[in-house]
Each structure stands twice: as structure tokens, then as C-alpha cells.
Design a protein around this motif. Structure first.
Motif, short mmCIF file in Angstrom:
data_model
loop_
_atom_site.label_atom_id
_atom_site.label_comp_id
_atom_site.label_asym_id
_atom_site.label_seq_id
_atom_site.Cartn_x
_atom_site.Cartn_y
_atom_site.Cartn_z
N ASP A 175 -11.04 -0.53 -11.99
CA ASP A 175 -10.97 0.69 -12.80
C ASP A 175 -11.17 0.48 -14.29
O ASP A 175 -11.51 1.42 -15.00
N TRP A 198 1.53 6.38 -18.36
CA TRP A 198 2.09 6.88 -17.10
C TRP A 198 3.55 7.30 -17.24
O TRP A 198 3.97 8.30 -16.67
N VAL A 231 3.77 9.86 -7.77
CA VAL A 231 4.11 9.03 -6.60
C VAL A 231 4.00 9.86 -5.32
O VAL A 231 3.54 9.36 -4.29
N ALA A 288 -1.44 7.87 1.00
CA ALA A 288 -1.20 6.58 1.66
C ALA A 288 -0.73 6.77 3.10
O ALA A 288 -1.20 6.07 4.01
N ARG A 317 -12.94 1.93 -1.66
CA ARG A 317 -13.44 1.94 -3.03
C ARG A 317 -14.97 2.01 -3.11
O ARG A 317 -15.50 2.56 -4.07
N ALA A 341 -3.55 -1.98 -5.12
CA ALA A 341 -2.91 -1.29 -6.23
C ALA A 341 -3.56 0.08 -6.47
O ALA A 341 -4.66 0.36 -5.99
N ASP A 342 -2.87 0.89 -7.25
CA ASP A 342 -3.39 2.22 -7.60
C ASP A 342 -4.39 2.15 -8.75
O ASP A 342 -5.24 3.03 -8.89
N TYR A 343 -4.27 1.13 -9.58
CA TYR A 343 -5.14 0.98 -10.75
C TYR A 343 -5.34 -0.50 -10.98
O TYR A 343 -4.38 -1.28 -10.96
N TYR A 357 0.82 -1.21 0.00
CA TYR A 357 0.00 0.00 0.00
C TYR A 357 0.85 1.27 0.00
O TYR A 357 0.49 2.27 -0.62
N LYS A 415 0.50 10.00 -4.30
CA LYS A 415 0.14 8.69 -3.75
C LYS A 415 0.62 8.54 -2.32
O LYS A 415 -0.14 8.10 -1.44
N LEU A 469 4.11 3.48 -8.78
CA LEU A 469 2.74 3.34 -9.26
C LEU A 469 2.48 1.85 -9.48
O LEU A 469 3.28 1.17 -10.11
#
Length: 259
Positions: A180, A198, A207, A214, A152, A119-121, A94, A210, A99
Motif C-alpha cells: 500500500d 487511525w 474494526v 474477514a 490483492r 495485514a490491513d495495510y 487475518y 474489517k 487494525l
């Protein structure tokens, strides 16, 4: 014949981490959990890597925790260390300063789904089957499943999905907001397209955003992981869990009594 339960390949700013127990749909046993922690940390400290792709070998992403290997051990003292390893794995993933993309095909269930949701995506092919299905054996989500589902879906919807424990198609998961993107044909091509997009952007800034989000949420994740550990230990002692396991092994419908 390789004995590695996790493959890791790093090249050209991209790390590919592949769960590799295809004979059991990449179900996570203790050895795999430990290897995942090690390799995730290896990616985290590699300054040459900007993007991490998570996937599974064989017919699916991951069927979750390896129930049969857990049943083979009657040592209750082993439970706490396993849960600590899961917590370390999930906090490492996490807070990964990269990414992260989960590429799902086939089953992503239980702990395997928790892992993917960090994950981010998240991209899934149209044949994927997703399930937070701990309820099927009288348990609760672990691996931060409560945290990621709530992030989510929101609290109310997360509870409904967890309590239902049903299998979802990729399209159903997309409609809910759990993933997603759904890919009709070329999953690998869709992942590489996202990666290419990306890599053309200022990744360091992405990042940093993120990590800010996080780190602000990390205390909540750590608290939920601890509560899941305590709750899971309590659920393992219930009559419903024992019935759920018996029904699983006997391939029949369980008869729960709420005890």
C-alpha cells in the motif's frame, strides 16, 4: 542473551510484534511459529489494544520458513503439525479484531511475505525485497499465500507472480498493488504517522468493517490453507523439489525436469 523468537510490546492502544531471529533474517522455525500463535492470540483478546504493528528485527522482515531447520528433521510425521500451526497463525492474524500494519524492511519472502500480506495495510521501505519464491525449490506458497495474493492481485496476476517467483522491489510491489505504501527514508515515522491517523478515527467502526469482510472470507482462507497443506505435502515428494533443495544447499542453479 534472550531466547525469545518474538518480541511483543503493548502500550497506549498499540501492540508492536517483532520477529526476532535476526541471525537468520527472521526465518520461521517451529518455535517461532508456536510463539507467534501465542502472542497473536494475546493481542487479539486485549481490549486495550486497537492497532497491531508487525515488523522484523535486524536486516529484514522475514526470509520465510527456515529451510535448514526443516531439512534437519527427517520425521515426515512432523510436517502436518507444522502446517496446522501455520494455519492457526494465519487465521488468527487475518481475523485479528485490531487494525494491523506490516512494516517491511529488507527481505519479506515466502511464508514471511504471506504473513505480511495478512495485514490491513502494508508499508515497505524503498530497500525492501519481496518474493513469493517457493517455486525456487519446487514448492507452492503456504501460509495462505494463494489467498492473499489473489485478494490483492486477482487470480491471473497472482498466478504469474507465484510462478515467476522473482524478487520484487518495493516500487514494483506497489505498482502491482501488492503493498500500500513505499517509504523513501523513515519507515518507523511513516508507520507512526499512519497509526496516529487511525487513532483519530472511530476505530471500533473500522474494526467492525474489517471483521465483516474477514469473516465472510474466512471459509475460503481455511479451504486454501487445507489445499496448501495437501499440495505442499505432494510437492515435497517430487523430484523437482529434491533437486531444488540440492541446488539450494550447493548454491547452484537447479535443473528441473517437471517430475
Amino acid at each position: 542473551m534472550t531466547t525469545e523468537t518474538v518480541f511483543l510490546h503493548m502500550d497506549n492502544r498499540i501492540a508492536h510484534l517483532t520477529l526476532n531471529r535476526p541471525q537468520v533474517l527472521n526465518a520461521m522455525d517451529v518455535d517461532m511459529l508456536k510463539e507467534l500463535v501465542q502472542k497473536l492470540k494475546e493481542v487479539a483478546v486485549n481490549d486495550e489494544i486497537d492497532i497491531l504493528i508487525l515488523s522484523g528485527s535486524g536486516r529484514g522482515f522475514s526470509a520465510g520458513g527456515d529451510i535448514k531447520s526443516m531439512l534437519s528433521s527427517s520425521d515426515e510425521s512432523a510436517f502436518s503439525p507444522i502446517m496446522e500451526t501455520i494455519s492457526e497463525m494465519m487465521t488468527t492474524l487475518y481475523t485479528m479484531p485490531k487494525l494491523v500494519i506490516s512494516a517491511i524492511h529488507g527481505p519479506a519472502a515466502g511464508l514471511g511475505l504471506s504473513f505480511a500480506l495478512a495485514a490491513d495495510y502494508i508499508i515497505a521501505d524503498t530497500h525492501s525485497v519481496l518474493a513469493m519464491n517457493f517455486i525456487g525449490i519446487g514448492l507452492i506458497p503456504d501460509g495462505g499465500g494463494h489467498f492473499f495474493m489473489q485478494k490483492r492481485l486477482g487470480e491471473s496476476k497472482a498466478k504469474q507472480v507465484i510462478w515467476d517467483g522473482k524478487q520484487m522491489s518495493a516500487d514494483e510491489a506497489l505498482t502491482l498493488g501488492l503493498i500500500d505504501e513505499v517509504v523513501r527514508e523513515d519507515l518507523q515515522g511513516a508507520v507512526l504517522k499512519k497509526v496516529s491517523n487511525w487513532l483519530k478515527k472511530p476505530v471500533k467502526a473500522m474494526v467492525q468493517t474489517k471483521l465483516i469482510l474477514a469473516q465472510s472470507s474466512l471459509p475460503e482462507l481455511e479451504k486454501i490453507l487445507e489445499l496448501e497443506k495437501q499440495g505442499q505435502q505432494a510437492m515435497r515428494r517430487t523430484a523437482d523439489h529434491q533437486e531444488g533443495i540440492s541446488a539450494f544447499l550447493e548454491k547452484r542453479q537447479p535443473n528441473y525436469v517437471g517430475r
